[in-house]
Design a protein around this motif. Structure first.
Motif, PDB file in Angstrom:
ATOM      1  N   GLU A 117       1.080  -1.449  -0.423  1.00 46.39           N
ATOM      2  CA  GLU A 117       0.298  -0.221  -0.347  1.00 46.39           C
ATOM      3  C   GLU A 117       1.150   1.585   0.208  1.00 46.39           C
ATOM      4  O   GLU A 117       0.817   2.189  -0.801  1.00 46.39           O
ATOM      5  CB  GLU A 117      -0.866  -0.280   1.424  1.00 46.39           C
ATOM      6  CG  GLU A 117      -1.639   0.914   1.401  1.00 46.39           C
ATOM      7  CD  GLU A 117      -2.813   1.387   2.507  1.00 46.39           C
ATOM      8  OE1 GLU A 117      -3.350   2.179   3.073  1.00 46.39           O
ATOM      9  OE2 GLU A 117      -3.166  -0.049   2.386  1.00 46.39           O
ATOM     10  N   ILE A 118       1.816   1.372   0.996  1.00 44.34           N
ATOM     11  CA  ILE A 118       2.830   1.955   1.048  1.00 44.34           C
ATOM     12  C   ILE A 118       3.749   2.771  -0.570  1.00 44.34           C
ATOM     13  O   ILE A 118       3.621   3.910  -1.547  1.00 44.34           O
ATOM     14  CB  ILE A 118       3.611   2.532   2.671  1.00 44.34           C
ATOM     15  CG1 ILE A 118       3.077   2.362   3.132  1.00 44.34           C
ATOM     16  CG2 ILE A 118       5.142   3.369   2.160  1.00 44.34           C
ATOM     17  CD1 ILE A 118       4.008   1.352   4.283  1.00 44.34           C
ATOM     18  N   MET A 119       3.879   1.541  -0.885  1.00 44.96           N
ATOM     19  CA  MET A 119       5.077   1.498  -2.058  1.00 44.96           C
ATOM     20  C   MET A 119       3.667   1.985  -3.219  1.00 44.96           C
ATOM     21  O   MET A 119       4.700   1.233  -4.875  1.00 44.96           O
ATOM     22  CB  MET A 119       5.678   0.441  -2.522  1.00 44.96           C
ATOM     23  CG  MET A 119       6.462   0.732  -1.296  1.00 44.96           C
ATOM     24  SD  MET A 119       7.817  -0.538  -1.417  1.00 44.96           S
ATOM     25  CE  MET A 119       8.834  -0.732  -3.555  1.00 44.96           C
ATOM     26  N   ASN A 120       2.451   1.331  -3.512  1.00 44.65           N
ATOM     27  CA  ASN A 120       1.509   1.777  -4.541  1.00 44.65           C
ATOM     28  C   ASN A 120       2.073   0.647  -5.051  1.00 44.65           C
ATOM     29  O   ASN A 120       2.031   0.660  -6.436  1.00 44.65           O
ATOM     30  CB  ASN A 120       1.384   2.992  -5.656  1.00 44.65           C
ATOM     31  CG  ASN A 120       0.544   4.406  -4.443  1.00 44.65           C
ATOM     32  OD1 ASN A 120       0.310   4.192  -3.838  1.00 44.65           O
ATOM     33  ND2 ASN A 120       1.833   5.532  -4.332  1.00 44.65           N
ATOM     34  N   CYS A 121       1.958  -0.363  -4.733  1.00 44.66           N
ATOM     35  CA  CYS A 121       1.900  -1.670  -5.514  1.00 44.66           C
ATOM     36  C   CYS A 121       1.020  -2.695  -5.418  1.00 44.66           C
ATOM     37  O   CYS A 121       0.666  -2.810  -4.214  1.00 44.66           O
ATOM     38  CB  CYS A 121       2.912  -2.336  -6.101  1.00 44.66           C
ATOM     39  SG  CYS A 121       4.082  -1.844  -4.449  1.00 44.66           S
ATOM     40  N   SER A 122       1.237  -3.849  -6.202  1.00 41.67           N
ATOM     41  CA  SER A 122       0.702  -4.947  -5.230  1.00 41.67           C
ATOM     42  C   SER A 122       2.268  -5.942  -3.953  1.00 41.67           C
ATOM     43  O   SER A 122       2.666  -6.616  -4.365  1.00 41.67           O
ATOM     44  CB  SER A 122       0.339  -5.957  -6.647  1.00 41.67           C
ATOM     45  OG  SER A 122       1.644  -7.061  -6.999  1.00 41.67           O
ATOM     46  N   PRO A 123       1.010  -6.620  -3.253  1.00 41.79           N
ATOM     47  CA  PRO A 123       1.328  -7.892  -2.532  1.00 41.79           C
ATOM     48  C   PRO A 123       2.442  -8.437  -2.995  1.00 41.79           C
ATOM     49  O   PRO A 123       3.333  -8.794  -2.274  1.00 41.79           O
ATOM     50  CB  PRO A 123       0.433  -8.385  -1.277  1.00 41.79           C
ATOM     51  CG  PRO A 123      -0.317  -7.091  -2.083  1.00 41.79           C
ATOM     52  CD  PRO A 123      -0.673  -6.952  -3.454  1.00 41.79           C
TER      53      PRO A 123
END
Length: 143
Positions: A117-123
């Motif tokens: 979420e912080i890095m704006n990407c998927s898990p």
């Protein structure tokens, strides 16, 4: 995951467990302090002429507090050392994306989902980058 990668991952997780121990010691310290405050005689008691064993209990409680404070201080110093070691290891990657993932995971103790979420990407992207970073770090003699 290779045995070297597993060892490295455990090495990186040391700060997480040291942080958990500090938090536990802090809770224990607060509990002992609350207990000692109840024994310290600040409440008014009628003197009945009998021996007052509260003083022994108070003394014991303050000795326990001093012991826990010593352990807390030692653990805090250990955590700072671990974070420094881990931070230096992470900087060996010389890749901002991989370093960021490991910082979130092993220094800030974020979950994969929080990091994503912080890095704006998927898990899945976080997992892939974490695996890649750990693979790269196994080339260094860290463990």
């Amino acid at each position: 995951m290779t045995p070297e990668e597993i060892r490295l991952k455990k090495w990186l997780q040391r700060a997480f467990y040291a942080d958990k121990k500090i938090k536990s010691l802090d809770m224990l310290l607060k509990t002992f302090r609350t207990h000692a405050e109840g024994l310290d005689g600040t409440r008014q008691y009628k003197h009945t002429g009998r021996s007052d064993t509260r003083l022994n209990g108070t003394e014991t409680a303050f000795i326990a507090i001093a012991d826990i404070e010593r352990k807390y201080s030692q653990q805090k110093s250990e955590l700072l050392k671990l974070r420094k070691d881990i931070s230096e290891a992470i900087s060996l990657l010389q890749d901002d994306e991989l370093e960021t993932v490991l910082i979130h995971r092993y220094l800030l103790f974020h979950t994969i989902e929080q990091t994503a979420e912080i890095m704006n990407c998927s898990p899945e992207t976080v997992k892939r980058k974490q695996r890649k970073a750990i693979e790269k770090l196994t080339r260094y003699d860290l463990v």
